[in-house]
Design a protein around this motif. Structure first.
Motif, mmCIF file in Angstrom:
data_model
loop_
_atom_site.group_PDB
_atom_site.id
_atom_site.type_symbol
_atom_site.label_atom_id
_atom_site.label_comp_id
_atom_site.label_asym_id
_atom_site.label_seq_id
_atom_site.Cartn_x
_atom_site.Cartn_y
_atom_site.Cartn_z
ATOM 1 N N ARG A 179 0.861 -1.187 0.000
ATOM 2 C CA ARG A 179 0.000 0.000 0.000
ATOM 3 C C ARG A 179 0.887 1.223 0.000
ATOM 4 O O ARG A 179 1.998 1.194 0.508
ATOM 5 C CB ARG A 179 -0.883 0.014 1.249
ATOM 6 C CG ARG A 179 -1.937 -1.061 1.178
ATOM 7 C CD ARG A 179 -2.864 -1.120 2.347
ATOM 8 N NE ARG A 179 -3.413 0.122 2.827
ATOM 9 C CZ ARG A 179 -4.630 0.570 2.590
ATOM 10 N NH1 ARG A 179 -5.434 -0.115 1.816
ATOM 11 N NH2 ARG A 179 -5.063 1.679 3.134
ATOM 12 N N ASP A 180 0.364 2.312 -0.566
ATOM 13 C CA ASP A 180 1.128 3.556 -0.535
ATOM 14 C C ASP A 180 0.503 4.512 0.483
ATOM 15 O O ASP A 180 -0.487 4.173 1.147
ATOM 16 C CB ASP A 180 1.255 4.180 -1.932
ATOM 17 C CG ASP A 180 -0.059 4.683 -2.511
ATOM 18 O OD1 ASP A 180 -1.060 4.831 -1.773
ATOM 19 O OD2 ASP A 180 -0.096 4.932 -3.729
ATOM 20 N N VAL B 295 2.586 -7.010 -6.409
ATOM 21 C CA VAL B 295 3.813 -7.033 -7.191
ATOM 22 C C VAL B 295 4.353 -8.463 -7.189
ATOM 23 O O VAL B 295 4.591 -9.034 -6.128
ATOM 24 C CB VAL B 295 4.860 -6.053 -6.607
ATOM 25 C CG1 VAL B 295 6.145 -6.099 -7.412
ATOM 26 C CG2 VAL B 295 4.296 -4.631 -6.545
ATOM 27 N N THR B 296 4.510 -9.020 -8.374
ATOM 28 C CA THR B 296 5.041 -10.368 -8.535
ATOM 29 C C THR B 296 6.435 -10.255 -9.128
ATOM 30 O O THR B 296 6.621 -9.674 -10.195
ATOM 31 C CB THR B 296 4.128 -11.213 -9.445
ATOM 32 O OG1 THR B 296 2.860 -11.364 -8.801
ATOM 33 C CG2 THR B 296 4.725 -12.580 -9.714
ATOM 34 N N LEU C 114 11.976 -1.334 -1.058
ATOM 35 C CA LEU C 114 10.642 -0.744 -1.180
ATOM 36 C C LEU C 114 10.684 0.727 -1.575
ATOM 37 O O LEU C 114 9.830 1.194 -2.336
ATOM 38 C CB LEU C 114 9.844 -0.910 0.105
ATOM 39 C CG LEU C 114 9.334 -2.312 0.414
ATOM 40 C CD1 LEU C 114 8.463 -2.309 1.664
ATOM 41 C CD2 LEU C 114 8.587 -2.907 -0.756
ATOM 42 N N LYS C 115 11.680 1.454 -1.105
ATOM 43 C CA LYS C 115 11.775 2.869 -1.460
ATOM 44 C C LYS C 115 12.047 3.017 -2.966
ATOM 45 O O LYS C 115 11.400 3.815 -3.651
ATOM 46 C CB LYS C 115 12.862 3.563 -0.644
ATOM 47 C CG LYS C 115 12.899 5.052 -0.872
ATOM 48 C CD LYS C 115 13.869 5.743 0.063
ATOM 49 C CE LYS C 115 13.814 7.243 -0.186
ATOM 50 N NZ LYS C 115 14.612 7.994 0.749
ATOM 51 N N LEU D 286 7.457 2.850 -9.324
ATOM 52 C CA LEU D 286 6.010 2.835 -9.546
ATOM 53 C C LEU D 286 5.415 4.241 -9.554
ATOM 54 O O LEU D 286 4.234 4.404 -9.819
ATOM 55 C CB LEU D 286 5.301 2.012 -8.468
ATOM 56 C CG LEU D 286 5.697 0.551 -8.306
ATOM 57 C CD1 LEU D 286 4.848 -0.110 -7.229
ATOM 58 C CD2 LEU D 286 5.590 -0.204 -9.603
ATOM 59 N N GLU D 287 6.270 5.217 -9.239
ATOM 60 C CA GLU D 287 5.868 6.619 -9.157
ATOM 61 C C GLU D 287 4.816 6.846 -8.075
ATOM 62 O O GLU D 287 3.846 7.574 -8.257
ATOM 63 C CB GLU D 287 5.390 7.130 -10.521
ATOM 64 C CG GLU D 287 6.481 7.068 -11.578
ATOM 65 C CD GLU D 287 6.043 7.547 -12.950
ATOM 66 O OE1 GLU D 287 4.839 7.803 -13.172
ATOM 67 O OE2 GLU D 287 6.938 7.671 -13.816
ATOM 68 N N VAL D 288 5.020 6.176 -6.939
ATOM 69 C CA VAL D 288 4.181 6.362 -5.755
ATOM 70 C C VAL D 288 5.117 6.512 -4.564
ATOM 71 O O VAL D 288 6.296 6.171 -4.634
ATOM 72 C CB VAL D 288 3.209 5.182 -5.535
ATOM 73 C CG1 VAL D 288 2.294 5.017 -6.736
ATOM 74 C CG2 VAL D 288 3.944 3.880 -5.265
ATOM 75 N N GLY D 289 4.616 6.996 -3.471
ATOM 76 C CA GLY D 289 5.485 7.200 -2.323
ATOM 77 C C GLY D 289 5.162 6.297 -1.156
ATOM 78 O O GLY D 289 4.054 5.801 -1.017
ATOM 79 N N ASN D 290 6.156 6.092 -0.350
ATOM 80 C CA ASN D 290 6.019 5.402 0.935
ATOM 81 C C ASN D 290 5.275 4.075 0.856
ATOM 82 O O ASN D 290 4.236 3.896 1.483
ATOM 83 C CB ASN D 290 5.339 6.311 1.962
ATOM 84 C CG ASN D 290 6.163 7.540 2.273
ATOM 85 O OD1 ASN D 290 7.364 7.583 1.994
ATOM 86 N ND2 ASN D 290 5.530 8.542 2.844
#
Length: 177
Positions: free
Chosen positions: A66-67, A75-76, A85-86, A92-96
């Protein structure tokens, strides 16, 4: 309750129902039953009996994430892929990014911890879960994954997995490493 087939009837879609759907769709797979596998290391302990010598196998590890905006991701990855993860969040162009809870896993993918699988998108597509797969899958002949429970593994041609995704309406996004 654990993630084994003993409790599959408490899932939104049982493993038996999923396997029947794959058969109805005319997709070939080989079903293996084994002790419950909870980790990649557990999986490696039984894989030798499954994988055909010389085949290009894609063995998976799966992450339910989750972001910070509470969006969900499955994610496979290739089983031995190291992941940060960072860095993945940046890709993925998402944060945290963080791991989703067992309750959210059940709510969004209809499975329990230890049984995370690309096939959980049978539930995830309806719940807005974004699906990403390691681009290394393109170089494989067969993929090995749980059919919603962790005491079974199925092997199917990668092309058949794409057919599953098409039938379910899953938008597959690939990750290059």
């Amino acid at each position: 309750m654990d993630a084994s087939s003993t409790y599959q009837d408490s899932l939104p879609v049982s493993s038996d129902a999923l396997l029947a759907k794959l058969e109805d769709w005319g997709l070939d797979f080989v079903l293996y039953e084994h002790v419950p596998l909870r980790t990649v290391e557990d999986a490696k302990s039984v894989e030798a009996a499954m994988i055909v010598e010389g085949e290009k196998a894609f063995r998976v590890k799966n992450l339910y994430l989750r972001d910070k905006k509470k969006r969900n991701y499955l994610v496979t990855l290739e089983q031995d892929r190291e992941i940060d993860l960072k860095a993945l969040g940046t890709q993925l162009e998402v944060g945290n990014l963080s791991f989703g809870s067992a309750d959210r896993l059940m709510q969004n993918l209809g499975i329990r911890p230890g049984a995370v699988t690309p096939l959980a998108m049978i539930n995830g597509v309806e719940n807005g879960v974004r699906f990403f797969i390691d681009s290394a899958v393109r170089h494989a002949d067969r993929i090995y994954m749980h059919p919603l429970v962790n005491d079974r593994t199925i092997a199917m041609d990668v092309s058949a997995l794409w057919q599953v995704f098409d039938r379910l309406g899953v938008q597959v996004e690939t990750l290059d490493f």
